[in-house]
Design a protein around this motif. Structure first.
Motif, mmCIF file in Angstrom:
data_model
loop_
_atom_site.group_PDB
_atom_site.id
_atom_site.type_symbol
_atom_site.label_atom_id
_atom_site.label_comp_id
_atom_site.label_asym_id
_atom_site.label_seq_id
_atom_site.Cartn_x
_atom_site.Cartn_y
_atom_site.Cartn_z
ATOM 1 N N PRO A 159 -6.806 12.839 39.601
ATOM 2 C CA PRO A 159 -7.387 11.897 40.568
ATOM 3 C C PRO A 159 -8.453 10.980 39.977
ATOM 4 N N GLU A 160 -9.317 11.518 39.112
ATOM 5 C CA GLU A 160 -10.357 10.675 38.517
ATOM 6 C C GLU A 160 -9.758 9.638 37.572
ATOM 7 N N VAL A 161 -8.731 10.023 36.841
ATOM 8 C CA VAL A 161 -8.090 9.086 35.921
ATOM 9 C C VAL A 161 -7.400 7.970 36.694
ATOM 10 N N VAL A 162 -6.664 8.350 37.735
ATOM 11 C CA VAL A 162 -5.950 7.341 38.523
ATOM 12 C C VAL A 162 -6.939 6.384 39.181
ATOM 13 N N ALA A 163 -8.047 6.911 39.701
ATOM 14 C CA ALA A 163 -9.052 6.049 40.327
ATOM 15 C C ALA A 163 -9.672 5.100 39.312
ATOM 16 N N ALA A 164 -9.958 5.602 38.105
ATOM 17 C CA ALA A 164 -10.551 4.750 37.079
ATOM 18 C C ALA A 164 -9.566 3.685 36.610
#
Length: 420
Positions: free
Chosen positions: A120-125
């Motif tokens: 989730p953090e990678v996709v958001a970034a």
């Protein structure tokens, strides 16, 4: 009283994937705007109307929460330089994968290894990078839109040396999230996803034909004859000459809308299979045959300039794919492209396609995709019909229902069912 005639479809666009002459894509480390301007002027001299550019992901976003303003400014500078020579621009947002090299930021690798599609953090970034990149070029009058990376789906493939394991649902969610970010940053752009052919031909691949044909504003294909076509049938074969045309018709078969644009975004002449004497024939026949496909938005050739032989570890063919050599001199491929583009400007819109070759697929096109690959039953049936002069299209048949989308204007033409 006769009804008004339908408006003529827009003429196809012709462009080039821009590979900088000096420093290849490493030139983004220290952008030389004068050198870029010279390269773009040379591309424009071929009659091209657009370029596709590839800013490297690690240079734009070296840390998950750091997007470099200078990196974005460099992208805008190249877009503006293209405008000065009359070229529109497509910006690739995630690099991604280029010419056998992977370009992923350090915060996704080794000790920081994460799944680029599902974390989730990678996709958001990543979405924030796409939005920021779109926003920095949104008001450029020559912006066509953004494309999500260059064959980023290869990172999920089962044959990748270190795959980011992904499900079909997760691949679709990732694609939708990033396309929404592009739309948020540049509301008016034509935003697309550039999957390589595993999405169309590999049975276990998480990125599917339906995703390519339904998500984004056009269906993008990358057609390369080193996918087995040239090896199986021979360099100057009928199959090689009609490879891109077949692929466009296959892509059109999955479209939910009859007039959805088709974009041949990558096609090139690999000297691993073609001799220099065969290259002009391949360029001319590929473009001429592609023009027979309704809904063709455009053809974007790979690539503008040869990779310099001073750079190490590239597959040999990468040093030969340019329309210009590494010194900026036009090659026979460039002359053939220029002539084919000029001839295309005088070509009449394509007629309706003929008989439909049926392509049975499983749910979500997860089963049987390999039947459409070179040597598969759908590929063979289409080529046989094309060789017989039938100008075939493709019709997708689902497990539960049939979707007719290859060509709604065939007037009930007969269909031939093939495949597993």
């Amino acid at each position: 009283m006769s009804s008004p005639a339908s408006p003529a479809p827009p003429a196809p666009r012709f462009g080039v994937n821009y590979t900088p002459r000096t420093g290849w894509f490493h030139s983004w480390l220290d952008l030389d705007e004068d050198a870029v301007g010279e390269d773009l002027q040379a591309i424009a001299s071929l009659g091209a109307d657009h370029v596709r550019i590839f800013p490297l992901w690690p240079l734009l976003q070296p840390n998950r929460t750091l997007i470099r303003p200078r990196g974005l400014a460099d992208v805008r500078a190249v877009v503006d330089a293209a405008a000065s020579v009359g070229l529109d621009v497509v910006v690739d947002a995630i690099q991604g994968h280029l010419s056998s090299f992977d370009f992923i930021p350090s915060w996704l690798a080794t000790w920081h290894r994460r799944n680029m599609f599902t974390d989730p953090e990678v996709v958001a970034a990543t979405a924030e990078l796409v939005r920021s990149l779109a926003a920095c070029v949104a008001d450029a009058p020559n912006l066509l839109g953004l494309t999500l990376g260059n064959e980023v789906n290869q990172f999920s493939a089962s044959n990748h040396p270190d795959p980011d394991v992904t499900s079909v649902a997760e691949a679709e969610a990732w694609t939708r999230t990033l396309l929404e970010a592009a739309r948020a940053g540049a509301p008016a752009g034509m935003h697309t996803v550039a999957n390589y052919d595993a999405a169309w031909f590999m049975d276990d691949h998480a990125f599917t034909p339906d995703q390519s044909a339904r998500l984004g504003d056009a269906t993008v294909i990358h057609s390369w004859i080193f996918d087995g076509t040239g090896q199986r049938y021979g360099a100057r074969s009928y199959e090689v000459a009609h490879r891109a045309e077949y692929y466009l018709e296959l892509a059109r078969a999955f479209s939910p809308a009859p007039q959805r644009p088709l974009w041949l975004q990558e096609v090139g002449a690999p000297r691993s299979l073609l001799t220099e004497d065969e290259v002009p024939w391949f360029v001319a026949s590929t473009i001429e045959n592609s023009l027979s496909c309704p809904e063709l938005w455009g053809v974007t050739w790979w690539c503008s300039h040869d990779v310099s032989r001073s750079l190490a570890d590239f597959p040999p063919l990468e040093h030969t794919l340019g329309l210009f050599d590494e010194h900026g001199r036009i090659k026979n491929a460039g002359e053939a492209f220029r002539d084919a583009v000029a001839a295309a400007r005088e070509t009449a819109p394509p007629a309706s396609r003929g008989r439909a070759i049926e392509f049975p697929v499983g749910a979500d096109a997860l089963l049987g995709r390999s039947a459409a690959a070179p040597g598969g039953s759908v590929f063979e049936a289409w080529m046989d019909a094309s060789r017989a002069g039938e100008r075939p299209t493709v019709r997708v048949v689902r497990e539960q229902a049939e979707i007719v989308a290859g060509d709604t204007r065939t007037g009930g033409a007969a269909a031939t069912r093939v495949g597993s």
